[in-house]
Design a protein around this motif. Structure first.
Motif, short mmCIF file in Angstrom:
data_model
loop_
_atom_site.label_atom_id
_atom_site.label_comp_id
_atom_site.label_asym_id
_atom_site.label_seq_id
_atom_site.Cartn_x
_atom_site.Cartn_y
_atom_site.Cartn_z
N HIS A 210 1.00 -1.13 0.15
CA HIS A 210 -0.17 -0.14 -0.60
C HIS A 210 1.04 1.18 -0.23
N GLY A 211 0.48 2.00 0.08
CA GLY A 211 0.70 3.62 -0.11
C GLY A 211 1.73 4.09 -1.35
N GLY A 212 1.69 3.71 -2.17
CA GLY A 212 2.13 3.73 -3.48
C GLY A 212 1.58 3.55 -4.95
N ILE A 213 2.45 3.58 -6.01
CA ILE A 213 1.63 3.25 -7.11
C ILE A 213 1.86 1.89 -7.64
N TRP A 214 1.07 1.20 -8.36
CA TRP A 214 1.62 -0.09 -9.44
C TRP A 214 0.98 0.02 -10.73
N ARG A 215 2.55 -0.80 -11.57
CA ARG A 215 1.55 -0.25 -12.91
C ARG A 215 1.93 -2.30 -13.28
N PHE A 216 0.84 -1.84 -14.46
CA PHE A 216 0.31 -3.00 -15.09
C PHE A 216 0.26 -3.16 -16.16
N ASP A 217 0.01 -4.54 -16.44
CA ASP A 217 -0.35 -4.25 -18.34
C ASP A 217 -2.01 -4.55 -18.58
N ALA A 218 -1.82 -3.26 -19.35
CA ALA A 218 -3.48 -3.01 -19.98
C ALA A 218 -4.05 -3.86 -20.46
N ASN A 219 -3.67 -4.59 -21.22
CA ASN A 219 -4.47 -5.60 -21.98
C ASN A 219 -4.39 -7.26 -20.97
N LYS A 220 -3.90 -6.94 -20.33
CA LYS A 220 -3.99 -8.50 -19.76
C LYS A 220 -5.24 -8.98 -18.31
N LEU A 221 -5.38 -9.62 -18.54
CA LEU A 221 -6.80 -9.97 -17.39
C LEU A 221 -6.80 -10.62 -16.14
N ASN A 222 -6.97 -10.27 -15.70
CA ASN A 222 -7.64 -11.43 -14.19
C ASN A 222 -6.23 -10.67 -13.08
N GLN A 223 -5.71 -9.87 -13.38
CA GLN A 223 -4.68 -10.00 -12.72
C GLN A 223 -4.90 -9.20 -11.18
N THR A 224 -3.70 -9.56 -10.19
CA THR A 224 -4.30 -9.01 -9.25
C THR A 224 -3.09 -8.16 -8.81
N GLN A 225 -2.79 -7.66 -7.64
CA GLN A 225 -1.74 -6.82 -7.36
C GLN A 225 0.08 -6.88 -7.38
N LYS A 226 -0.56 -8.72 -6.94
CA LYS A 226 1.28 -8.86 -7.27
C LYS A 226 1.81 -9.19 -8.80
N ASP A 227 0.57 -8.95 -9.85
CA ASP A 227 0.56 -9.07 -11.12
C ASP A 227 2.12 -7.75 -11.34
N GLY A 228 1.24 -6.59 -10.95
CA GLY A 228 1.81 -5.52 -11.07
C GLY A 228 3.63 -5.14 -10.54
N TYR A 229 3.53 -3.86 -11.41
CA TYR A 229 5.24 -4.02 -10.64
C TYR A 229 4.84 -2.73 -9.75
N ARG A 230 5.97 -2.87 -8.87
CA ARG A 230 5.42 -1.45 -7.62
C ARG A 230 6.06 0.19 -8.19
N TYR A 231 5.90 1.02 -8.56
CA TYR A 231 6.84 2.07 -9.44
C TYR A 231 6.77 3.12 -8.63
N ALA A 232 6.13 3.24 -7.51
CA ALA A 232 6.70 4.36 -6.53
C ALA A 232 5.80 3.64 -4.91
N THR A 233 6.78 4.91 -4.55
CA THR A 233 5.79 4.41 -2.78
C THR A 233 6.30 5.60 -1.55
N GLY A 234 5.61 5.35 -0.51
CA GLY A 234 5.27 6.53 -0.34
C GLY A 234 4.46 7.57 -0.98
N ILE A 235 3.53 6.99 -1.01
CA ILE A 235 1.99 8.25 -1.51
C ILE A 235 1.57 7.42 -0.72
N ARG A 236 0.41 8.32 0.41
CA ARG A 236 -0.70 7.93 0.69
C ARG A 236 -2.06 8.08 0.44
N SER A 237 -2.22 8.70 -0.52
CA SER A 237 -3.40 8.93 -1.08
C SER A 237 -3.63 9.91 -2.23
N VAL A 238 -4.22 8.77 -3.48
CA VAL A 238 -4.21 9.26 -4.72
C VAL A 238 -5.48 9.55 -4.92
N VAL A 239 -5.76 10.18 -5.43
CA VAL A 239 -6.91 10.45 -6.30
C VAL A 239 -7.09 11.46 -7.96
#
Length: 585
Positions: A210-239
């Motif tokens: 948590h507290g970060g931004i994850w990068r995923f394959d935009a075309n891959k179906l049925n991913q969960t968070q473990k399929d992503g790459y932690r791109y940035a951290t230390g970011i509390r809440s982003v909308v």
């Protein structure tokens, strides 16, 4: 000057050329734009701008996107009973008003706070709190007929720490990647969330998921968070998040932490807690560390400081050199809920490539006026702000002093751009959509057009930095409330609010006083008869109606009661009293 003679052929070419030039000039000058509403839909805009209300009361709107044919698609906060939570709108006669409004989308509603709504590679991508879906765009139809495909499901890692900040805005780069924030599950990474005086966990275990931004394959179906790459951290809440194509980079505006006064009253005043910490505007690159939960940003002093949960004393900044500094800090609790970089050609040149930010508005600034509730603008050059932030559109709340969040008539939420460069803005209370346009000659736009909004930035209580003494709403309200209490209430409930224990109940720390505000207002307006139980004691008396008091007097006395006798509950505004009075009548 050389004489030029025209034969029939080149006269025809000349006229054709002039027709083309005239048509281009007409389009560029905005002649074909619809006429703005007489009052710009209630908005105050820079000089020369106009706004038209495209639609009203479509449901609690979150974010939106606009197709290249001008069709508008809005994600609602929650889906309807049929599981549909996307609204499609079309203006068929170019008067600026949507005359076709359809709700569609067949998908499981996995949590509310649907946020993301983006068009990418021929699909609508949208999110709920727990999932990201996409639906194939039908180029021939307003409403696509295909089924929603699941792209990402939040499996709620670290769920034992809570489920705060789970909105899922979306951004896409030009290489097939999708970026999704996973906000912090609490305020400042404590073992028991928001516990006054409690130290934060170190190192913070929540940062793993948590507290970060994850990068995923935009075309891959049925991913969960473990399929992503932690791109940035230390970011509390982003909308508020957008991919800046010119800079080929991700940008976000973070929601700062809460409760400086409530959790550390010996260190921070209520005023400091109202204006701090800043909402931080970041350029986010691979490996960016924004510093949460260890640090916060003070925009007034232009400093990154240690949070008190980690030994901070409003001066310590140990280790701050290892984390990213924001491009800019906005005042605390403005609630930045969308970010959009303007790439159109309709607006004057100063807006090109600049950033629009929708400030949804605060909820926890009391006893000072709630703030935000406007759309801001940040001029950009070379990938960073080239000047201070400005007010671009104000008037959503339809009042200046906002005592409670519920007083605001509208709260700006989502921003998008139409194919002609018009800017579209949604609001989340009833679901209104504005289209903001610049129909005049762009060369005529000068700094004078910003004067009224610059003045609002300095004077409007929903925007300006509040005065610690003069803008304390409870100061006058509590005085009026105490006076009203002593005249009409103290005889029965006693001057100390504890009642007599036999006929008149205590007002100290009871659900009657600290609970539902609407029910408490009704008690004063309608009176109360029959047996009630208060803190284990039964009372069977009559409290007369006090509807003869003004809305301001009732708001004052109830606020006084809710802030006195061991109570520490939120204020009640005259607007809230007036609304309940209308319901009763």
């Amino acid at each position: 000057m050389k004489n030029i003679s025209f034969n029939k052929s080149n006269r025809l070419g000349y006229y054709l050329m002039m027709f083309v030039l005239f048509t281009l000039a007409a389009c560029q000058s905005g002649v074909e734009l619809p006429k703005g509403d007489a009052d710009n839909g209630g908005l105050t805009l820079p000089g020369g701008f106009e706004a038209v209300v495209v639609a009203d009361s479509i449901g609690r709107a979150r974010h939106l996107t606009v197709r290249d044919n001008g069709d508008i698609y809005v994600k609602l906060r929650v889906a309807n009973e049929e599981g549909q939570g996307i609204v499609a709108l079309r203006d068929t006669d170019n008067d600026g008003k949507a005359d076709i409004v359809n709700v569609f989308g067949d998908y499981p509603e996995n949590g509310s706070y649907g946020t993301g709504m983006e068009i990418y590679n021929g699909y609508f991508y949208f999110s709920t709190a727990g999932d990201v879906f996409r639906i194939k765009i039908d180029p021939e139809k307003l409403v696509p007929e295909g089924e929603a495909e699941l792209i990402l499901r939040d499996d709620y890692k670290n769920a034992e720490h809570g489920f705060e900040h789970i909105a899922k805005p979306l951004a896409f780069d030009n290489e097939g990647n999708m970026y999704v924030p996973f906000g912090s599950p609490g305020d400042v990474c404590q073992e028991f969330n928001r516990r006054p005086g409690m130290a934060g966990m170190f190192p913070c275990p929540q940062l793993e998921w948590h507290g970060g931004i994850w990068r995923f394959d935009a075309n891959k179906l049925n991913q969960t968070q473990k399929d992503g790459y932690r791109y940035a951290t230390g970011i509390r809440s982003v909308v508020a998040m957008d991919w800046n194509d010119k800079e080929n980079s991700l940008y976000v505006v973070q929601h700062g932490r809460d409760n400086l006064y409530r959790t550390w009253p010996d260190l921070y005043s209520r005023w400091e807690s109202a204006v701090l910490p800043s909402e931080e505007f970041f350029k986010v690159e691979d490996g960016t560390n924004g510093g949460w939960p260890y640090y916060y940003y003070d925009h007034i002093r232009d400093k990154k400081l240690l949070n008190p949960e980690y030994g901070g004393d409003k001066e310590l900044a140990t280790g701050v050199d290892s984390i990213a500094m924001p491009l800019m800090g906005f005042p605390g609790h403005y609630a930045p809920n969308d970010l959009f970089f303007y790439t159109g050609d309709q607006f004057p040149e100063r807006y090109k490539d600049g950033a629009f930010v929708a400030f949804h508005g605060s909820t926890i600034r009391g006893p000072y006026p709630q703030a935000g509730y406007f759309v801001g603008f940040v001029p950009f050059e070379d990938g960073k702000p080239s000047g201070p932030w400005e007010v671009f559109a104000d008037g959503f709340a339809q009042l200046d002093t906002i005592v409670n969040t519920g007083d605001a008539a509208a709260r700006p939420m989502g921003i998008s751009m139409g194919p002609d460069g018009s800017l579209y803005v949604t609001e989340s209370v009833k679901g209104k959509i504005w289209r903001i346009m610049y129909p005049g000659d762009k060369e005529d736009f000068t700094a004078d057009a910003l004067a009224e909004l610059e003045e609002r930035k300095k004077t409007r209580t929903n925007i300006k930095k509040p005065s610690e003494e003069e803008d304390n709403l409870e100061k006058g309200m509590l005085e009026i409330g105490e006076q009203t209490y002593n005249v009409y209430c103290a005889t029965c409930h006693q001057s100390n609010g504890l009642g007599d224990g036999t006929r008149f109940p205590t007002l100290s720390q009871t659900k009657w006083v600290r609970g539902n505000k609407k029910e408490l207002i009704k008690v004063l307006l309608e009176g109360l008869e029959g047996q009630i139980d208060v803190k284990g004691v039964s009372y069977n008396g009559i409290m007369p109606a006090h509807s003869f008091l003004s809305d301001a007097q009732i708001a004052g006395v109830l606020t006084y009661i809710r802030k006195s006798f061991g109570n520490n509950s939120s204020s009640i505004s005259a607007i809230e009293v007036g609304n309940v009075r209308k319901e009763i009548e």
